[in-house]
Scaffold this motif. Structure first.
Motif, mmCIF file in Angstrom:
data_model
loop_
_atom_site.group_PDB
_atom_site.id
_atom_site.type_symbol
_atom_site.label_atom_id
_atom_site.label_comp_id
_atom_site.label_asym_id
_atom_site.label_seq_id
_atom_site.Cartn_x
_atom_site.Cartn_y
_atom_site.Cartn_z
ATOM 1 N N LEU A 15 9.087 4.046 -3.900
ATOM 2 C CA LEU A 15 9.161 2.639 -3.514
ATOM 3 C C LEU A 15 10.539 2.091 -3.851
ATOM 4 N N ILE A 16 11.337 1.791 -2.824
ATOM 5 C CA ILE A 16 12.706 1.350 -3.048
ATOM 6 C C ILE A 16 12.866 -0.115 -2.673
ATOM 7 N N ARG A 17 13.905 -0.719 -3.268
ATOM 8 C CA ARG A 17 14.209 -2.134 -3.037
ATOM 9 C C ARG A 17 15.713 -2.286 -2.832
ATOM 10 N N CYS A 50 9.413 4.429 0.842
ATOM 11 C CA CYS A 50 8.689 3.222 1.239
ATOM 12 C C CYS A 50 9.441 1.969 0.803
ATOM 13 N N ALA A 51 9.192 0.881 1.502
ATOM 14 C CA ALA A 51 9.704 -0.440 1.124
ATOM 15 C C ALA A 51 8.640 -1.468 1.470
ATOM 16 N N LEU A 52 8.720 -2.626 0.844
ATOM 17 C CA LEU A 52 7.744 -3.666 1.154
ATOM 18 C C LEU A 52 7.813 -4.055 2.629
ATOM 19 N N THR A 53 9.029 -4.042 3.173
ATOM 20 C CA THR A 53 9.231 -4.229 4.604
ATOM 21 C C THR A 53 10.023 -3.034 5.116
ATOM 22 N N PRO A 54 9.412 -2.128 5.884
ATOM 23 C CA PRO A 54 10.135 -0.946 6.347
ATOM 24 C C PRO A 54 11.393 -1.323 7.122
ATOM 25 N N GLY A 70 5.789 1.650 4.742
ATOM 26 C CA GLY A 70 5.557 0.387 4.073
ATOM 27 C C GLY A 70 4.505 0.476 2.992
ATOM 28 N N PRO A 71 3.924 -0.663 2.603
ATOM 29 C CA PRO A 71 2.957 -0.709 1.498
ATOM 30 C C PRO A 71 1.731 0.182 1.698
ATOM 31 N N ASP A 72 1.324 0.430 2.930
ATOM 32 C CA ASP A 72 0.146 1.275 3.149
ATOM 33 C C ASP A 72 0.347 2.671 2.577
ATOM 34 N N ALA A 73 1.555 3.206 2.694
ATOM 35 C CA ALA A 73 1.837 4.543 2.155
ATOM 36 C C ALA A 73 1.831 4.535 0.633
ATOM 37 N N VAL A 74 2.206 3.400 0.036
ATOM 38 C CA VAL A 74 2.159 3.282 -1.422
ATOM 39 C C VAL A 74 0.713 3.248 -1.896
ATOM 40 N N ALA A 75 -0.122 2.498 -1.215
ATOM 41 C CA ALA A 75 -1.511 2.315 -1.632
ATOM 42 C C ALA A 75 -2.318 3.606 -1.566
ATOM 43 N N THR A 76 -1.908 4.557 -0.734
ATOM 44 C CA THR A 76 -2.661 5.807 -0.586
ATOM 45 C C THR A 76 -1.996 6.983 -1.293
ATOM 46 N N ALA A 77 -0.930 6.727 -2.078
ATOM 47 C CA ALA A 77 -0.201 7.807 -2.749
ATOM 48 C C ALA A 77 -0.915 8.259 -4.018
ATOM 49 N N ASP A 78 -0.691 9.511 -4.382
ATOM 50 C CA ASP A 78 -1.176 10.029 -5.661
ATOM 51 C C ASP A 78 -0.233 9.633 -6.796
ATOM 52 N N THR A 79 1.047 9.552 -6.494
ATOM 53 C CA THR A 79 2.065 9.143 -7.461
ATOM 54 C C THR A 79 3.015 8.171 -6.788
ATOM 55 N N VAL A 80 3.364 7.107 -7.498
ATOM 56 C CA VAL A 80 4.348 6.142 -7.012
ATOM 57 C C VAL A 80 5.536 6.175 -7.973
ATOM 58 N N ALA A 100 4.182 -9.817 -2.952
ATOM 59 C CA ALA A 100 4.008 -8.608 -2.138
ATOM 60 C C ALA A 100 4.157 -7.348 -2.974
ATOM 61 N N LEU A 101 5.132 -7.349 -3.898
ATOM 62 C CA LEU A 101 5.337 -6.182 -4.755
ATOM 63 C C LEU A 101 4.190 -6.039 -5.748
ATOM 64 N N ALA A 102 3.784 -7.144 -6.358
ATOM 65 C CA ALA A 102 2.669 -7.098 -7.304
ATOM 66 C C ALA A 102 1.401 -6.594 -6.621
ATOM 67 N N GLY A 103 1.138 -7.068 -5.410
ATOM 68 C CA GLY A 103 -0.056 -6.637 -4.690
ATOM 69 C C GLY A 103 -0.009 -5.172 -4.312
ATOM 70 N N THR A 104 1.170 -4.698 -3.932
ATOM 71 C CA THR A 104 1.320 -3.287 -3.570
ATOM 72 C C THR A 104 1.072 -2.383 -4.775
ATOM 73 N N LEU A 105 1.621 -2.753 -5.925
ATOM 74 C CA LEU A 105 1.416 -1.950 -7.133
ATOM 75 C C LEU A 105 -0.044 -1.987 -7.572
ATOM 76 N N LYS A 106 -0.681 -3.149 -7.442
ATOM 77 C CA LYS A 106 -2.089 -3.260 -7.830
ATOM 78 C C LYS A 106 -2.965 -2.387 -6.946
ATOM 79 N N SER A 107 -2.678 -2.349 -5.657
ATOM 80 C CA SER A 107 -3.454 -1.502 -4.747
ATOM 81 C C SER A 107 -3.331 -0.030 -5.143
ATOM 82 N N ALA A 108 -2.114 0.370 -5.511
ATOM 83 C CA ALA A 108 -1.900 1.767 -5.890
ATOM 84 C C ALA A 108 -2.594 2.106 -7.201
ATOM 85 N N THR A 109 -2.451 1.235 -8.202
ATOM 86 C CA THR A 109 -3.079 1.527 -9.495
ATOM 87 C C THR A 109 -4.596 1.458 -9.403
ATOM 88 N N ASP A 110 -5.132 0.527 -8.620
ATOM 89 C CA ASP A 110 -6.580 0.447 -8.447
ATOM 90 C C ASP A 110 -7.130 1.721 -7.802
#
Length: 333
Positions: A15-17, A50-54, A70-80, A100-110
């Motif tokens: 996940l890059i910024r 990935c980026a919050l906005t590809p 984008g965020p969908d690939a982060v949410a389905t990853a085994d490692t971020v 957007a970043l907080a939500g993406t990280l929460k989706s991945a950790t959940d």
């Protein structure tokens, strides 16, 4: 007999910024992309930038990079994995991530993803609350600010990386290499990590921590390195080495040697020696059919009980379970 390869590769989202460091992005792809059980075997990891906005993402160099996912690939990853951003990281505070970043990280950790950071990417994990009550590290130049900003995090500025299970952090850019090799070693064993290191022409395990790179205002005159003692000990791990013998190799008093050793490695001499012996035991469990008691002797632990104790403390598994995971052969445990 080697264990069967996984049914699918382990999915990594990087996940890059804006302000990302190109070296950090590249080293993740280079190291994990080279991980295979055999030279012609299938890749053990798939990577997605990935980026919050590809799209086009600024770097801290004079060229951009393109993030296709984008965020969908982060949410389905085994490692971020989160590389540093010199534009954003040090301005972050607890709970102040962009929604957007907080939500993406929460989706991945959940979803159970393992989270890792390189350099000041640790500020992102801390701002998301993922490091509360945990140990962590970051670049030594940013460690004091990090500790002040996130008082619920225990900051260790001396080490190259910290593994807290589902959350890992590393020091400055090159320490990302150490962290990636460590993660490969934990996932697939020492042999795979060593092969990746050889392909990349880097050491599979770098001596010392970032304490050795910190600029100190005044250096003690005439103080020599402890490298010769480490090299000497590494070739004699099966011997019952003492602190006095190590200090003697450098013609230092035990007190001076211990202080200098800690400055150079971030560890006490005995902590370092135990880590090297565990590493040697891991290699022997993966590569030989020797019994646990024999490996304990060859690695310098003396008894099988001592080896089991240090394995459980350091890795959370027994030697027999480790061998089953990375070699597929049941040994005496």
């Amino acid at each position: 007999m080697s264990p069967e390869p996984p049914t699918r590769p382990h999915k990594i989202a990087v996940l890059i910024r804006d302000g990302v460091l190109p070296m950090e992005l590249g080293l993740v792809h280079q190291l994990f992309g080279n991980a295979r059980r055999t030279p012609s075997g299938p890749p053990l990891y798939t990577l997605r930038t990935c980026a919050l906005t590809p799209g086009k993402i600024r770097t801290d160099a004079d060229f951009p990079v393109y993030a296709e996912h984008g965020p969908d690939a982060v949410a389905t990853a085994d490692t971020v994995i989160i590389p540093a951003s010199h534009e954003e990281d040090e301005s972050l505070s607890p709970g102040e991530l962009k929604p957007a970043l907080a939500g993406t990280l929460k989706s991945a950790t959940d979803a159970g993803a393992r989270m890792a950071s390189i350099c000041t990417g640790a500020f992102v994990l801390a701002a998301a609350g993922l490091l509360d009550g945990r140990r962590a590290t970051t670049h030594w130049l940013s460690a004091d600010l990090f500790a002040r900003t996130f008082p619920t995090v225990t900051v260790d500025p001396d080490v190259l990386y910290v593994d807290e299970g589902k959350v890992l952090t590393s020091a400055g850019e090159a320490a990302g290499i150490d962290l990636c090799l460590h993660m490969i070693r934990e996932d697939h064993g020492a042999a795979v990590a060593a092969d990746v290191a050889r392909r990349t022409v880097v050491p599979p395990h770098r001596e010392g921590g970032q304490a050795q790179y910190i600029q100190r205002p005044v250096a003690e005159p005439g103080l020599t390195s402890t490298g010769r003692a480490r090299q000497w000990a590494q070739s004699r791990l099966s011997d019952p080495l003492t602190l006095a013998e190590l200090a003697e190799r450098e013609s230092m008093s035990v007190r001076t040697f211990s202080r200098r050793f800690r400055e150079e490695t971030g560890l006490t001499p005995m902590q370092w020696l135990t880590q090297r012996r565990v590493d040697r035991a891991r290699e022997l469990l993966e590569e030989t059919d020797r019994t646990v008691d024999r490996i304990a002797t060859d690695a310098g632990f003396g008894t099988g009980a001592s080896l089991r104790q240090h394995f459980q403390a350091g890795l959370g598994v027994s030697p027999g379970a480790y061998r089953m995971t990375f070699r597929g052969t049941r040994g005496s445990a």
